[in-house]
Design a protein around this motif. Structure first.
Motif: not given
Lengths: 120, 138
Positions: B1-30
């Motif tokens: 569930m990486s969506f939750d981690e994207s709230h607030g200041a990014p803690k992890g070292s992920s280079m992906r933006t919130p948009l990058g994480r959800v793009r292409n996933l669609g309404a089913a989130h998968s």
């Protein structure tokens, strides 16, 4: 629902779902049969008593049809996935094919089953 | 569930933006992986259909000992295991699509999807266990 004319392809789309759900429930019967075979003669005789009864036979017949129809209807979806068969007459032909083919295959399977002695 | 981690200041070292994480996933989130697996398992079952029907025909009218002997043979066990695996996966995805289409209450939807997973997995595991038991001859 009020704005579209009811078409064959729409009706069969519902049937595809309905047969899918029926097959989902029907896997219980298959699992029961496999477990009974693995358990021993007593358990197996229960399954045979059920599948030999009128109601059991109707359910297995219905399962056969659901499976055959769902498969052919699914093949129809594969054809569409590959980008073919979207013209109005082709859609209708594929859908009629799945409908009639499903019934024909079901009857054929049961004729063969009875012919080789499964009806006893 | 990486969506939750994207709230607030990014803690992890992920280079992906919130948009990058959800793009292409669609309404089913998968994304479309379930769509593709639904096709793979469907094609697999279509190919296995004739062998499976032949196996069922071979079992008709036999007693438990005869059925157990046939189901315990290696090629037949393998064909049935493949069919069980494909059908469990296929029906799990199919039922999930139906649930997502008709159940709009989020909690009820998640519970239904969970029960769907349990059912599909349980049926597959029970059937697999039965076949392995017959194959080992115990």
């Amino acid at each position: 629902m009020q704005v579209y004319r009811w078409t064959l392809t729409m009706a069969l789309s519902i049937v595809h779902r309905a047969t899918g759900i029926a097959l989902y429930a029907g896997t219980l019967l298959l699992a029961w049969w496999l477990i009974a075979t693995a358990s021993g003669p007593a358990a197996y005789s229960h399954v045979q008593a059920f599948t030999g009864s009128i109601i059991g036979r109707l359910i297995v017949f219905g399962f056969t049809w659901a499976l055959m129809h769902h498969m052919l209807s699914g093949i129809r979806h594969f054809v569409w996935d590959l980008g073919y068969g979207f013209k109005a007459n082709e859609r209708e032909a594929l859908t009629w094919g799945a409908l009639i083919g499903g019934i024909v295959l079901t009857v054929l399977v049961w004729i063969i089953a009875y012919a080789i002695g499964g009806g006893r | 569930m990486s969506f939750d981690e994207s709230h607030g200041a990014p803690k992890g070292s992920s280079m992906r933006t919130p948009l990058g994480r959800v793009r292409n996933l669609g309404a089913a989130h998968s994304g479309t992986s379930d769509f593709w697996r639904q096709r793979i398992t469907g094609v697999a079952m279509t190919l296995l259909m004739i062998p499976v029907i032949v196996i069922v025909m071979m079992l008709l009218g036999r007693n438990q000992a005869g059925a157990a002997q046939i189901l315990g043979s290696l090629p037949i066990a393998v064909i049935l295991l493949l069919f069980i695996f494909a059908s469990a996966w296929h029906m799990k995805i199919g039922m999930q699509v139906v649930i997502e289409d008709y159940i709009h209450n989020e909690k009820l939807k998640l519970i239904s999807i969970m029960l769907n997973n349990f059912f599909s997995f349980a049926v597959a595991l029970a059937s697999t266990y039965a076949i392995l038991k017959l194959s080992s001859g115990v």
